[in-house]
Design a protein around this motif. Sequence first.
Motif, mmCIF file in Angstrom:
data_model
loop_
_atom_site.group_PDB
_atom_site.id
_atom_site.type_symbol
_atom_site.label_atom_id
_atom_site.label_comp_id
_atom_site.label_asym_id
_atom_site.label_seq_id
_atom_site.Cartn_x
_atom_site.Cartn_y
_atom_site.Cartn_z
ATOM 1 N N TRP A 144 -8.356 -18.713 93.684
ATOM 2 C CA TRP A 144 -9.393 -17.871 94.283
ATOM 3 C C TRP A 144 -8.791 -16.584 94.842
ATOM 4 C CZ3 TRP A 144 -9.531 -23.159 94.392
ATOM 5 C CH2 TRP A 144 -10.706 -23.787 93.995
ATOM 6 N N GLY A 145 -7.608 -16.226 94.377
ATOM 7 C CA GLY A 145 -6.884 -15.096 94.948
ATOM 8 C C GLY A 145 -7.602 -13.772 94.857
ATOM 9 N N ASP A 146 -8.520 -13.637 93.905
ATOM 10 C CA ASP A 146 -9.275 -12.387 93.813
ATOM 11 C C ASP A 146 -10.368 -12.297 94.858
ATOM 12 O OD1 ASP A 146 -10.520 -14.550 92.445
ATOM 13 O OD2 ASP A 146 -11.865 -13.144 91.441
ATOM 14 N N ARG A 147 -10.677 -13.420 95.509
ATOM 15 C CA ARG A 147 -11.765 -13.443 96.483
ATOM 16 C C ARG A 147 -11.323 -13.863 97.876
ATOM 17 N NH1 ARG A 147 -14.493 -17.497 92.646
ATOM 18 N NH2 ARG A 147 -12.601 -17.049 91.451
ATOM 19 N N VAL A 148 -10.154 -14.475 97.974
ATOM 20 C CA VAL A 148 -9.661 -14.982 99.257
ATOM 21 C C VAL A 148 -8.219 -14.544 99.440
ATOM 22 C CG1 VAL A 148 -9.185 -17.032 100.653
ATOM 23 C CG2 VAL A 148 -11.191 -16.987 99.156
ATOM 24 N N ARG A 149 -7.950 -13.929 100.554
ATOM 25 C CA ARG A 149 -6.604 -13.482 100.889
ATOM 26 C C ARG A 149 -5.882 -14.584 101.650
ATOM 27 N NH1 ARG A 149 -5.463 -8.298 104.840
ATOM 28 N NH2 ARG A 149 -3.171 -8.372 104.819
ATOM 29 N N THR A 150 -4.721 -14.985 101.176
ATOM 30 C CA THR A 150 -3.924 -16.003 101.851
ATOM 31 C C THR A 150 -2.839 -15.320 102.671
ATOM 32 O OG1 THR A 150 -4.323 -17.639 100.125
ATOM 33 C CG2 THR A 150 -2.419 -17.991 101.547
ATOM 34 N N VAL A 151 -2.789 -15.639 103.960
ATOM 35 C CA VAL A 151 -1.815 -15.035 104.872
ATOM 36 C C VAL A 151 -0.988 -16.134 105.512
ATOM 37 C CG1 VAL A 151 -1.507 -13.690 106.985
ATOM 38 C CG2 VAL A 151 -3.265 -13.027 105.330
ATOM 39 N N SER A 152 0.304 -16.124 105.227
ATOM 40 C CA SER A 152 1.232 -17.071 105.847
ATOM 41 C C SER A 152 1.826 -16.418 107.083
ATOM 42 C CB SER A 152 2.332 -17.462 104.858
ATOM 43 O OG SER A 152 1.790 -18.147 103.749
ATOM 44 N N LEU A 188 -9.490 -9.052 107.810
ATOM 45 C CA LEU A 188 -10.732 -9.170 107.038
ATOM 46 C C LEU A 188 -11.202 -7.835 106.470
ATOM 47 C CD1 LEU A 188 -12.682 -11.588 109.397
ATOM 48 C CD2 LEU A 188 -11.916 -12.124 107.087
ATOM 49 N N ARG A 189 -10.449 -6.769 106.672
ATOM 50 C CA ARG A 189 -10.959 -5.433 106.349
ATOM 51 C C ARG A 189 -11.203 -5.194 104.873
ATOM 52 N NH1 ARG A 189 -8.122 -1.488 110.894
ATOM 53 N NH2 ARG A 189 -9.211 -2.488 112.650
ATOM 54 N N SER A 190 -10.569 -5.954 104.013
ATOM 55 C CA SER A 190 -10.787 -5.755 102.581
ATOM 56 C C SER A 190 -12.134 -6.286 102.113
ATOM 57 C CB SER A 190 -9.673 -6.444 101.787
ATOM 58 O OG SER A 190 -9.735 -7.853 101.946
ATOM 59 N N GLY A 191 -12.822 -7.052 102.974
ATOM 60 C CA GLY A 191 -14.106 -7.628 102.569
ATOM 61 C C GLY A 191 -13.973 -8.928 101.816
ATOM 62 N N ARG A 192 -12.750 -9.478 101.743
ATOM 63 C CA ARG A 192 -12.543 -10.772 101.095
ATOM 64 C C ARG A 192 -12.463 -11.869 102.153
ATOM 65 N NH1 ARG A 192 -7.470 -11.134 97.942
ATOM 66 N NH2 ARG A 192 -6.621 -9.484 99.256
ATOM 67 N N GLY A 193 -12.486 -13.104 101.674
ATOM 68 C CA GLY A 193 -12.261 -14.222 102.575
ATOM 69 C C GLY A 193 -10.813 -14.260 103.014
ATOM 70 N N LEU A 194 -10.519 -15.155 103.958
ATOM 71 C CA LEU A 194 -9.166 -15.248 104.520
ATOM 72 C C LEU A 194 -8.780 -16.711 104.672
ATOM 73 C CD1 LEU A 194 -6.666 -14.065 106.061
ATOM 74 C CD2 LEU A 194 -8.066 -14.234 108.142
ATOM 75 N N LEU A 195 -7.636 -17.074 104.107
ATOM 76 C CA LEU A 195 -7.029 -18.370 104.385
ATOM 77 C C LEU A 195 -5.812 -18.092 105.252
ATOM 78 C CD1 LEU A 195 -6.782 -21.435 104.014
ATOM 79 C CD2 LEU A 195 -5.380 -20.978 101.988
ATOM 80 N N LEU A 196 -5.902 -18.459 106.516
ATOM 81 C CA LEU A 196 -4.820 -18.218 107.467
ATOM 82 C C LEU A 196 -3.979 -19.483 107.591
ATOM 83 C CD1 LEU A 196 -3.415 -16.474 109.617
ATOM 84 C CD2 LEU A 196 -5.086 -17.343 111.280
ATOM 85 N N LEU A 197 -2.689 -19.334 107.299
ATOM 86 C CA LEU A 197 -1.751 -20.454 107.371
ATOM 87 C C LEU A 197 -0.818 -20.224 108.548
ATOM 88 C CD1 LEU A 197 -0.820 -20.670 103.580
ATOM 89 C CD2 LEU A 197 -2.579 -21.969 104.791
ATOM 90 N N PRO A 198 -1.083 -20.840 109.693
ATOM 91 C CA PRO A 198 -0.197 -20.669 110.846
ATOM 92 C C PRO A 198 1.118 -21.418 110.620
ATOM 93 C CG PRO A 198 -1.899 -22.261 111.341
ATOM 94 C CD PRO A 198 -2.203 -21.734 109.967
ATOM 95 N N PRO A 199 2.122 -21.188 111.459
ATOM 96 C CA PRO A 199 3.387 -21.904 111.292
ATOM 97 C C PRO A 199 3.156 -23.412 111.322
ATOM 98 C CG PRO A 199 3.610 -20.156 112.903
ATOM 99 C CD PRO A 199 2.151 -20.267 112.606
ATOM 100 N N GLY A 200 3.917 -24.118 110.517
ATOM 101 C CA GLY A 200 3.771 -25.570 110.458
ATOM 102 C C GLY A 200 4.612 -26.129 109.344
ATOM 103 N N TRP A 245 -7.445 -13.715 116.881
ATOM 104 C CA TRP A 245 -6.054 -14.073 117.136
ATOM 105 C C TRP A 245 -5.127 -12.937 116.709
ATOM 106 C CZ3 TRP A 245 -7.883 -18.717 114.047
ATOM 107 C CH2 TRP A 245 -8.388 -19.721 114.893
ATOM 108 N N GLU A 246 -3.966 -12.884 117.317
ATOM 109 C CA GLU A 246 -2.922 -11.946 116.932
ATOM 110 C C GLU A 246 -2.016 -12.651 115.920
ATOM 111 O OE1 GLU A 246 -1.257 -8.202 116.902
ATOM 112 O OE2 GLU A 246 -2.963 -8.831 118.135
ATOM 113 N N VAL A 247 -1.979 -12.155 114.699
ATOM 114 C CA VAL A 247 -1.249 -12.801 113.614
ATOM 115 C C VAL A 247 -0.030 -11.958 113.251
ATOM 116 C CG1 VAL A 247 -1.371 -13.652 111.250
ATOM 117 C CG2 VAL A 247 -3.394 -13.787 112.725
#
Length: 787
Positions: free
Chosen positions: A439-447, A412-424, A397-399
């Motif tokens: 889990w911020g050291d292992r999972v990247r949260t993107v709003s 995903l380029r950092s090698g960590r997990g990703l929590l993607l929060l789409p608009p809502g 997807w284009e985020v």
Amino acid sequence: MAIDQDLTETQVIVVGAGPVGLLLAGELRLAGTDVVVIDTLTAPTSASRASTLHARTMEILDSRGLLEPIGDVPHETAGHFGGIPLDLGLPGPYPGQWKVAQTRLEEVLGEWAADLGADIRRGHELTGLTVTGDGVLATVRTEAGELSLRAAYAVGCDGENSAVRRLGGFGFPGTDAERELLRADVAGIDVPDRRFERKDGGLVVASRRPDGVTRVMVHEFGARPRPGQPSFEDVADAWKRITGEDIGGGTPLWVNSFGDASRQAAEYRRGPLLLAGDAAHQQMPIGGQALNLGLQDAFNLGWKLGARVAGHGTDALLDTYHEERHAVGQAVQSNVRTQALLLLGGPEVDAVREVFAELGAGENVRTHLAGLVSGLSVRHDVGEDGRGLPGLRVPAWEVTTSEGSATTLGLLRSGRGLLLLPPGEEARRAGLAEAAAAWGDRVRTVSAVSVGAGASGTDAPEGAVLVRPDGYVVWADGPGAGALDEALTRWFGPERPVAAPRARDSAGARTAPAEATPARTAAAVLDGVRRGVGAERLTGRTALVTGSSRGMGRAAAIRLAQEGALVAVHYHQDEAAAREVVTTVEKDGGRAFAVRAELGVDGDVDQLFAVLEEDLRERTGSTDLHVLVNNAGVMGGVAADEVTPEQFDRIFAVNAKAPFFLIQRALRNMPDGGRIINISSGLTRFANPDEIAYAMSKGALEQLALHFAKALGPRGITINSVAPGITRNGNPVFDIPEAVEQMAGLSAFGRVGEPEDVADVVAFLATDEARWITGSFVDATGGTLLG
């Protein structure tokens, strides 16, 4: 014994420096794991070998930023299934098959892994492998003699004749080859291009490359595999018998053969030993599936093994490597055996080929077969109901965020997990982000501001999705979804633990650990007290420490990381030292990255922030900078009457001008409530005639705190000056006992300062506990200014 004198200890040994081993090594380094790669060959092979990458592998390379260094890659959607034409185009950014020479792929992967810090050793042959109580001990033969490697884990990526598989006692059931395909790269011949052309006597393939070299492949119906490798004469004779064409006058550049043997390791893991790539499975490399299967093995294994070594991953997580990839390997072997029969069978399979060709014309069958070949149809059992996104690879997807746009692969380029929060619903997004913060050291949260289909061909998600580092969705918000924290715990380990408070004695002072003895240095005691401790009061925050490759800056960077901050380790020249700081942080479970820029020159701040913002965005999804520590500085060390204008200007440029403009620039990135800490010097209060210019520059630095504090108060941003005294900084004078004794006498505590003494003060001022302190001069001289 000599072997005991040449012992290297690491965390993971990877045997085999082909594409699979190098990709695995890079993934392990992204996870902060120490890795040594060994390979029997003294240099990378120049043989052509595999050259086809499929859609899923291209996505993997994209998600690590490896496509750009590979360069322009020719591709086509036209493929085949057992020699029967098949359109491989499926929704996604990389439909079809892509032509990348294995030699080029190895070159790029090798440079990437080495840049990340992998120790790659060629000319090292594995001769012995022993499982010990705490890992493995490998015996290795080199030209210089025998040595040994000790590690927690060893992974065999060393091909069909894997030494790790043999020495580790892995079962390798299956069937031997009954047919073979001869192939050669030949210069100086002119034959028509042929794509799986079936003749009366056999099958022939010819493809002329842009450099004039022609790859030929030939199979004679009914011919049994020969022992050993074929000669070019064998290839030319078979070609002439089937086509009538004489290619014997050409110049062979590479000759080999492959058969239709089909074997798979009964288990991909035996305790600390693991297998990946052709070491785990042997199949005919039809359509490049063998190479792609192996690369996808490594991508699945890397983050899991890295998590296990780091301590937050469990054995159960590591076991999912076998569970997931063994099943995928079985499916690939099944389709490859079918293709081998269709491709190399004689006239007896013609009727079957016609049926397959008719079925393949239907969209459902075509899509199914293309999914098998490309790897795009893989769905893992991730504990959900087997419907929807969970278990599938995340679409590209284009985020779009407030900071810019990227695809999910780029995120995903950092090698960590990703929590993607789409608009809502904002309350829902905020709740999920808060739940994932631990889990911020292992999972990247993107709003996201918006999420579009982009090149994925898949509609944007209606709710949040949690993605593993290897790109597979393991949780999707919506009706019937399990709890997010349960998915986070299963795939990323427990919440980041908060360590117990340090013990205090009857006077309330922190005590040293039980193992401390008078013989230990003060630095060792301090390090022992801190290691693994810390209340992690900076979790979710980012920090920049200038001049942090050594000394007080190094200690401050490590200390802030122990408090949970993602730390940018700034350096000018000593890249190795900066990377060592990053490695130290990561070994303790923290997060850091190095950033280079020279301070005190034109454009210094813009250069630094251009790199810093890119790295922050990649790791956190934003360019927020919560803590700035202005530590970098230069001293004069000359008497006042010998200071030149150039020296004076340089001191002020680095010590006063650079911090001013760093603060000015950082305030554009700093949220309200941020922290700015300037490292000054006790010399602004204690005279030293040889450092007048230096003391003047530090006095100017202190004025920044005084005046900026008034301006930044409404935003809740604090700014303070910390003034160290005589602090151990690597200067040779600290190796002279008499000099140290004399300097220690200036302190109320009777010792010289350690970098960690100052780092603790910096860490305190960076936390919320110091919210009521701003514009302050903090005496961190150990009482030197008491007189």
